[in-house]
Design an enzyme around this catalytic site. Structure first.
Site, PDB file in Angstrom:
ATOM      1  N   CYS A  98     -10.138   1.296   8.827  1.00 24.63           N
ATOM      2  CA  CYS A  98      -9.537   2.809   8.846  1.00 24.63           C
ATOM      3  C   CYS A  98     -10.079   3.751   8.063  1.00 24.63           C
ATOM      4  O   CYS A  98     -10.445   4.942   8.537  1.00 24.63           O
ATOM      5  CB  CYS A  98      -7.875   2.414   8.876  1.00 24.63           C
ATOM      6  SG  CYS A  98      -7.689   1.855   7.307  1.00 24.63           S
ATOM      7  N   GLU A 109       0.698  -1.118   0.096  1.00 26.51           N
ATOM      8  CA  GLU A 109       0.086   0.060   0.009  1.00 26.51           C
ATOM      9  C   GLU A 109       0.934   1.274   0.179  1.00 26.51           C
ATOM     10  O   GLU A 109       0.629   2.130   0.796  1.00 26.51           O
ATOM     11  CB  GLU A 109      -0.984  -0.116   1.180  1.00 26.51           C
ATOM     12  CG  GLU A 109      -1.728  -1.280   1.229  1.00 26.51           C
ATOM     13  CD  GLU A 109      -2.459  -1.552   2.479  1.00 26.51           C
ATOM     14  OE1 GLU A 109      -2.282  -0.865   3.381  1.00 26.51           O
ATOM     15  OE2 GLU A 109      -3.342  -2.498   2.760  1.00 26.51           O
TER      16      GLU A 109
END
Lengths: 673, 673
Positions: B437, B341
């Site tokens: 998140c 990521e």
């Protein structure tokens, strides 16, 4: 089925290949690859990870000797559950199996290339070396015929307990293919007999009869090898075994489930990767690991031909159609996704992150050959040609010293180095691989190319490829000789001269290449009278000594485009001339090839060149290059694009990456002006 | 450093946001996301995987109670080495920790959004709910101040033994941010006190003093949270601790190596992912996990500002430059590769397979804010604006009920479903995530947007974003009130009206957006006399009640292009109007958007629309669509392309994927005619 069109390969010893294009590859294989391969499988290549292949055979032979002399218990048994057991780093080598479970095939692939090579180019020394290697291998065979060093060394009681992943039947398949090639190349049958004994043993374990195992290979190849074994020996039981494996594949409940005791629904494995998701006759699209897939399809085509199984033939046609229409690159590359080295979904053909394994294109040629032997249609040969002139030779450097696993349609070094999604596109070619499938596969393909170029039946000689050479054809009592003079794919004339002691009647069937828009044939200077059928030009006549067939195949450079469903290629075109796909390289066209655009209405100029890329024809086309504007920020308001006119220099795709590491592209954006 | 330009956020309670664009988001967060989040962290969302968050706090509180009452031994100790322990499927829940090791942050992120929301929109019921939740959380705090349920429940003796992966200091950071927000929103300090006690405990364990641990967080955020804690409390030790973590990071030998007892050179982990590959002052490019990176950089900027550390400031500037110049999408998206990521290499910005996590864009706004507070330059606010109007709101559906982790620049459903390299681009937005998140991060960002829009120091009020609202500014004894009337980003006029009981002197610094080519300001109808500095327009004067500032920001639709080193975007352009990036969707433009091309010289028409995408301005541009020719084969010789003229309908990027699943593109190929 129209069995009158059936054909089979011409024995390799009846063809002497003289073809400029393939001869170069064959010589390279003979001089470079085969000796290198031998060193590799004897762990003698410095800097390369050891293969352990011949070592394993020796240890297995010793184990077998002990087994015979002392009985089972004397054999040291190691646990047989590692896919690639390796010695401890720096530690001593033990008397045990090392390497991939399928490491035996390193030998089998080598001996296959050796056999083909000897057929074309006798070499006493090489033959003696091969004979000695065969002695080692045969010494490892168990009394019952079983021959796989992983289980022989580790634990014979576990054989055939993990067909899905542990590649035993794959090893058998390669052994058989190697044995047949060596037999055909040299007439020696020691290894062939060993392969038959192994086949007989397998046939005693697997089969439709009650009590026999209902498994089938995880990695296919046994099917096609058994088809060949049937061809060579005429033994029906090998064909039956091939058919059995094919018929069992994908049946519910899954054998692989059972084998691995997978019971809970949520743990079900997806067997698309293995082409075992459903019975082969119900498979409509080519899926899964591309090499495995085309090996399977090849075996299916052989079985369909010899058994006259229409439903199996239909399945082959459907799978072929799926590949040719939706899943193949213009180079004959297949396997559009690195995940599982597999076919992707229809029309998903990315140019820079596909897999396109050299072996997969080779397998596609196997498949095409078997389809052609069943039904001579130019479409099959067209694909074979794509692969043989593009996607396969690109897998090897021109000096035969390094190899691509992955053959991209475009590549830029930075991306291949730094983008995890392209890291499998390794630049430049590698010297060798731990899992060394592509180099030997390339060796055997190139060494046996004549078997793909020609086939025959009693009445007809088929010329599928314009591969130069001298062929012998038996016509009744008379042996005719045909000399095919070709500078294909560089020149557009092919000449065939007939020699025969007395006149002979046969049909000469010449493929009309799909790319050729103005094909013509003259016989002794006269327009030929032939019949076209499915892309073949059938010339039936009584041939006289001195007859000359002149085939004209005008080769203009032509831009091609892909079906618009291939999103990557919208607005782009790729250049071909004859069967050759062309590409552009940084070495000729400067960096950032993405700035280049080709004028679709421009003219192309050919140039014969002799240099570091060999004796080739390069092409230059009218194009333009976007002048990158200097920008202060990453994003700025659009400004009119300015271009500089450029001559874009194209080279044959198969010659790329032979002048250091740089960018390469096949598809360029195009404009019309 | 030029400390006269330093500024800090305006207390949230001094701003009442009335902005049409952000108010919509804030209301959605308040009405939809906050209640949903509460259900989620109490495991009450049907069909969603349980969070276990509040449950863990309750179990930790009980364990703490037993610990205090009965002593250590009474605490049941489970092994603390699973990253995400989950209950057995179908089995009973035990009194132990479940979920990700950082599951505590589900609460912290929620309480943060609640705090901000209450500041803007008091809500007794919500406040009572939050107070009760805080009671539960505080009950789980250990006597020494430690508060992390994973270790509290499992084994306190193991705390701080796996800083690299087990996210304890990350949990601390989020807890602190949440506590501060709740304190600022409600004035209640129970949670803030708990966070301080935890911070004090950490400061007693970590630090430069001999005997103290020299570790630092694996997942950064503690640095910026400690910066905030310093701002709120004025306690130097929190700033010192933040600086300590920043200074230790990347020092050799690596703490993470030591922690994991990695000794042999060949086992060395690459700490780029953690931004711990070298000391932060020696880092030149933004690398690794994008969220972690920008959280770290945010903390660095805070510490640089408060300590006057020039070398740290320089590092921040270099890292900023790396992002802005080489690694950011035009939407403010960052993280060009799904592997880790993470940031990719410079100018590698693929449109369809990037990561562009919503959280990363949010973190980029954090970073921008802190850079602005140190040096007011429009470049920082420009990026903040990109993210806030594009890459962040795109992460949430217009109804607030589903979320993107990944925000692509283009997407087509088939590819996202079937191509393994794009499978992380999940279409449509998901309801919730196991690792939740992005939704709560979006909540806190949108609820506190005013802190990013404005900042102040004694003499100056900075307007970084044209966010409508009513602000109070203390000028000596007098409280001035500014009403910012804005229909940004739809309309190009912004009006600011001043109210004050008596004349007040201060500087009003207005950002000149980077995209704006014809910015002007009038005061009470007269051309303003101001000074431009680094993209801000400074108006220093004595303001009277009734003074009216009119800002004109003409917003033409403009095509943008990327630096030519972004290979993906060569020959393409993306449409913007003002700060909004526009995109095209299948719903408006039909399937296969890859066939579309936009005329770079064409005209664009605006249209105000009120419909399922809200109250927005759509744009139509002149374009053409390639007519796909029917092809029999996958590859055919090029034929002249035919086009049909089309009006291409663009919608704001942030509104995409709100009308079912379909294709979307931002960059289109362009032509000039």
């Amino acid at each position: 089925m129209e069995t009158q069109y059936y054909s089979k390969g011409i024995p390799l010893r009846n063809i002497q290949v003289t073809d400029r294009f393939f001869k170069r590859c064959m010589d390279t294989v003979r001089k470079e690859v085969i000796p290198y391969q031998w060193s590799a499988l004897n762990d003698e290549v410095e800097g390369a990870p050891p293969s352990f292949c011949m070592r394993n055979f020796r240890i297995a032979a010793a184990a077998e000797k002990r087994r015979r002399e002392e009985g089972r218990e004397a054999v040291p048994v190691f646990p047989a559950d590692e896919f690639q057991p390796l010695p401890e780093e720096g530690g001593p080598l033990e008397d045990r199996f090392y390497g991939f479970v399928f490491q035996d095939t390193d030998f089998s692939k080598w001996i296959e290339a050796v056999g083909y090579s000897l057929a074309q180019h006798p070499d006493k020394e090489l033959e003696q070396l091969a004979d000695r290697a065969i002695d080692v291998v045969c010494a490892a065979q168990c009394e019952d015929g079983y021959l796989d060093t992983y289980y022989s060394i580790n634990d014979l009681s576990k054989r055939f307990t993990n067909l899905k992943d542990f590649h035993e039947l794959y090893c058998f398949g390669h052994l058989t293919e190697g044995a047949i090639a060596y037999y055909e190349g040299t007439g020696k049958d020691k290894l062939l007999k060993a392969a038959r004994r192994f086949a007989d043993y397998i046939a005693s374990v697997f089969g439709p009869e009650e009590g026999k195992c209902k498994g089938y290979p995880g990695h296919e190849i046994a099917e096609m090898a058994l088809g060949k074994l049937y061809e060579v020996t005429g033994e029906e039981k090998y064909l039956d075994l091939a058919r059995f494996f094919i018929d069992e594949r994908g049946k519910r409940p899954y054998y692989f489930d059972w084998e691995h005791l997978i019971k809970r629904a949520e743990e079900k494995e997806d067997y698309h990767y293995y082409q075992a998701h459903r019975p082969v006759r119900e498979q409509t699209g080519a899926v899964g690991h591309a090499v495995r897939a085309v090996y399977l399809y090849t075996g299916m085509a052989q079985v369909a031909k010899y058994t006259g199984d229409e439903s199996l033939k239909k399945a082959c046609e459907r799978l072929w159609e799926s590949i040719e229409r939706e899943k193949m690159y213009i180079t004959g590359g297949i396997g559009a996704t690195p995940e599982g080295e597999a076919f992707s979904y229809p029309f998903h053909l990315p140019n820079d992150r596909m897999y396109n394994e050299t072996c997969a294109s080779i397998g596609l040629v196997f498949f095409a050959r078997r389809m052609l032997e069943m039904s001579p249609e130019a479409r099959y040969a067209d694909v074979m040609e794509r692969a043989l002139y593009n996607g396969i030779p690109s897998g090897m450097s021109l000096d035969g010293k390094s190899f691509f696993y992955v053959n991209p349609m475009e590549a830029e070094p930075e991306g291949c180095r730094l983008d995890p999604q392209r890291r499998h596109v390794a630049l430049p070619r590698q010297k060798w691989f731990g899992c060394a499938c592509c180099p030997p596969n390339l060796s055997r393909m190139m060494s046996s190319v004549a078997q793909y170029a020609y086939s025959e039946n009693e009445s007809t000689l088929f010329m599928h490829l314009y591969c130069g050479g001298i062929l012998k054809k038996q016509c009744g009592d008379v042996e005719a000789q045909l000399e095919v003079k070709s500078e294909y794919p560089w020149k557009d004339k092919v000449e065939v001269c007939v020699e025969a002691e007395s006149p002979v009647r046969f049909t000469f069937a010449i493929r009309i290449p799909g790319w050729c828009r103005d094909f013509s044939v003259r016989i002794n200077g006269e327009q030929s009278e032939g019949i076209e059928r499915k892309g073949y030009w059938y010339l039936e006549r009584v041939w006289q000594k001195g007859d000359r067939v002149e085939i004209s195949l005008p080769m203009e450079p032509v831009l091609y485009q892909a079906d618009a469903r291939v999103r990557e290629d919208i607005g782009k075109a790729v250049l071909m001339r004859g069967p050759l796909v062309y590409c552009v390289e940084e070495a000729d066209n400067g960096a950032n090839l993405d700035l280049l655009e080709i004028n679709a209405k421009g003219t192309f100029r050919l140039r014969e060149e002799k240099g570091e890329l060999g004796d080739i024809v390069t092409i230059s086309g009218e194009g333009r290059r976007i002048k990158p504007r200097p920008m202060e920020k990453l994003y700025e308001p659009y400004r009119e694009v300015s271009y500089e006119p450029v001559l874009i220099r194209y080279i044959p795709y198969y010659t790329w990456c032979n002048r250091g590491v740089g960018e390469m592209k096949t598809y360029l954006r195009c404009y019309e002006s």
